[in-house]
Design an enzyme around this catalytic site. Structure first.
Site, PDB file in Angstrom:
ATOM      1  N   LEU A 161       0.856  -1.186   0.000  1.00  0.00           N
ATOM      2  CA  LEU A 161       0.000   0.000   0.000  1.00  0.00           C
ATOM      3  C   LEU A 161       0.887   1.228   0.000  1.00  0.00           C
ATOM      4  O   LEU A 161       1.981   1.216   0.578  1.00  0.00           O
ATOM      5  CB  LEU A 161      -0.909   0.022   1.234  1.00  0.00           C
ATOM      6  CG  LEU A 161      -1.983  -1.065   1.351  1.00  0.00           C
ATOM      7  CD1 LEU A 161      -2.737  -0.912   2.679  1.00  0.00           C
ATOM      8  CD2 LEU A 161      -2.951  -1.034   0.186  1.00  0.00           C
ATOM      9  N   ASP A 162       0.420   2.297  -0.641  1.00  0.00           N
ATOM     10  CA  ASP A 162       1.153   3.566  -0.588  1.00  0.00           C
ATOM     11  C   ASP A 162       1.325   4.004   0.863  1.00  0.00           C
ATOM     12  O   ASP A 162       0.540   3.631   1.735  1.00  0.00           O
ATOM     13  CB  ASP A 162       0.393   4.659  -1.347  1.00  0.00           C
ATOM     14  CG  ASP A 162       0.354   4.411  -2.842  1.00  0.00           C
ATOM     15  OD1 ASP A 162       1.170   3.619  -3.335  1.00  0.00           O
ATOM     16  OD2 ASP A 162      -0.514   5.019  -3.505  1.00  0.00           O
ATOM     17  N   GLN A 163       2.322   4.829   1.107  1.00  0.00           N
ATOM     18  CA  GLN A 163       2.597   5.304   2.463  1.00  0.00           C
ATOM     19  C   GLN A 163       1.371   5.965   3.087  1.00  0.00           C
ATOM     20  O   GLN A 163       1.063   5.757   4.259  1.00  0.00           O
ATOM     21  CB  GLN A 163       3.773   6.277   2.453  1.00  0.00           C
ATOM     22  CG  GLN A 163       4.148   6.782   3.845  1.00  0.00           C
ATOM     23  CD  GLN A 163       5.382   7.667   3.827  1.00  0.00           C
ATOM     24  OE1 GLN A 163       5.965   7.900   2.780  1.00  0.00           O
ATOM     25  NE2 GLN A 163       5.782   8.162   4.984  1.00  0.00           N
ATOM     26  N   THR A 165      -1.785   5.434   2.377  1.00  0.00           N
ATOM     27  CA  THR A 165      -2.973   4.577   2.402  1.00  0.00           C
ATOM     28  C   THR A 165      -2.981   3.691   3.638  1.00  0.00           C
ATOM     29  O   THR A 165      -1.973   3.066   3.978  1.00  0.00           O
ATOM     30  CB  THR A 165      -3.021   3.693   1.146  1.00  0.00           C
ATOM     31  OG1 THR A 165      -2.965   4.532  -0.016  1.00  0.00           O
ATOM     32  CG2 THR A 165      -4.291   2.854   1.106  1.00  0.00           C
TER      33      THR A 165
END
Length: 361
Positions: A161-163, A165
């Protein structure tokens, strides 16, 4: 972590070579079988090490070592989240910031068994160690968790997951489980459902209505931290075409106000920033998204005389991209069991959803 599969050959099973049995009945690949052969007691028949060319008979017990006990992630440093006292005090004073910068060292475990660990990642934490986040990633925290349990487990995140998210991240405890969960052709492929809050008013959808965004993505040549849509492949050179990735997103609007809409999303592909770029391309970027949110605050300032929802664009609680990996489902890699998981909403989502009333999602 040490992991074995064991099978007893029943009376209905025809005589078959062990390698063929492991491919057909255990679902192991040729490479996985080859790797098992070189482990101590890697493949045994009735407790005795055997060759895969041997034949199985009814009553035989076949045991396969998928991973040895010494397999671990020694390269991952102990989790070390450095935060000065001033910043930490600010985080506790500003409740909306707490989910964005996690200060607790404990994992929020959603599910765990012999083969899988599912955790609820807080926004603000990277999944993998990288650059300045070499010792404060989710993988570092998971490695610490296994060390505390005295378990030698190689940390294998299945996806990321993106930072910014929040939400569910799956870790596989052995290589075969990871392979089955990662394969797009596998029945064990992970299916994710996200929640997002986007700018602007979208019509609320009927229960079975989903909208599809089918726009390929490419890295922005002017900013390598960003992705951008590449709508017409025919306009790009052959060099660029090799860097263009197909990307398909489906979204469904759950709630709308004059200033923002709550949507749920499913992905056919899992490209970097896919949801963020795709929703921005519709003119409805995620709230709090500093990379892709257009300057719409002035354009969509609420009319003071209008009857609007309790939360306006100017009051939203998001200090990060408003995206949460909400639900995850998959067929268990070794059991005849379908797993469905749901992550609790983080603080900023709860703040907003609390205005919608019970049963809103």
């Amino acid at each position: 972590m040490e992991r074995y599969l064991e099978f007893r050959i029943d009376e209905q099973t025809a005589e078959i070579k062990i390698e063929a049995f492991l491919k057909k009945n255990a679902g192991l690949t040729k490479r996985q079988i080859s790797q098992a052969k070189f482990r101590l007691d890697g493949i045994t028949k009735n407790g005795i090490r055997c060759r895969v060319t041997e034949t199985t008979y009814p009553g035989d017990v076949i045991r396969v070592c998928l991973e040895e006990v010494q397999t671990a992630s020694a390269h991952l440093e102990n989790y070390n989240f450095k935060i000065d006292s001033k910043t930490q005090a600010g985080l506790h004073c500003d409740k909306a910031s707490i989910p964005v910068s996690e200060t607790s060292l404990s994992l929020d475990i959603v599910y765990e068994d012999t083969d899988i660990l599912a955790v609820n990642k807080p926004a603000g934490m990277v999944t993998h160690p990288t650059g300045i986040h070499y010792a404060d990633s989710l993988s570092n925290l998971v490695a610490d968790y296994f060390r505390e349990k005295n378990e030698s487990v190689c940390v294998r995140p299945v996806g990321r997951l993106d930072q910014e998210t929040s939400g569910i991240v799956i870790f596989a405890k052995n290589q075969v489980a990871a392979s089955r969960l990662q394969s797009v052709k596998s029945p064990c492929k992970i299916h994710k459902q996200y929640l997002a809050v986007v700018s602007g008013a979208l019509p609320v959808d009927a229960p079975d209505v989903w909208h599809t965004i089918n726009l390929p993505l490419i890295q922005d040549p002017e900013n390598h931290l960003k992705m951008k849509t590449a709508a017409d492949l025919s306009l790009h050179s052959s060099v660029l075409s090799g860097k263009i990735k197909t990307a398909v997103t489906h979204y469904h609007t759950l709630f709308t106000s004059q200033d923002w809409s709550l949507v749920t999303l499913k992905l056919d592909t899992g490209r970097t920033h896919q949801i963020r770029v795709h929703m921005s391309s519709t003119g409805h970027p995620l709230l709090g998204d500093s990379l892709y949110e257009k300057n719409i605050t002035e354009k969509q300032s609420p009319n003071k005389d209008a009857d609007i929802a309790p939360v306006s664009c100017l009051q939203h609680p998001f200090k990060r991209a408003a995206l949460h990996a909400w639900r995850v489902s998959f067929q268990h890699p070794f059991k005849d069991e379908f797993i469905s998981l749901e992550a609790p909403l983080p603080f900023d989502f709860r703040e907003l959803v609390s205005f919608l009333g019970p049963g809103s999602i």
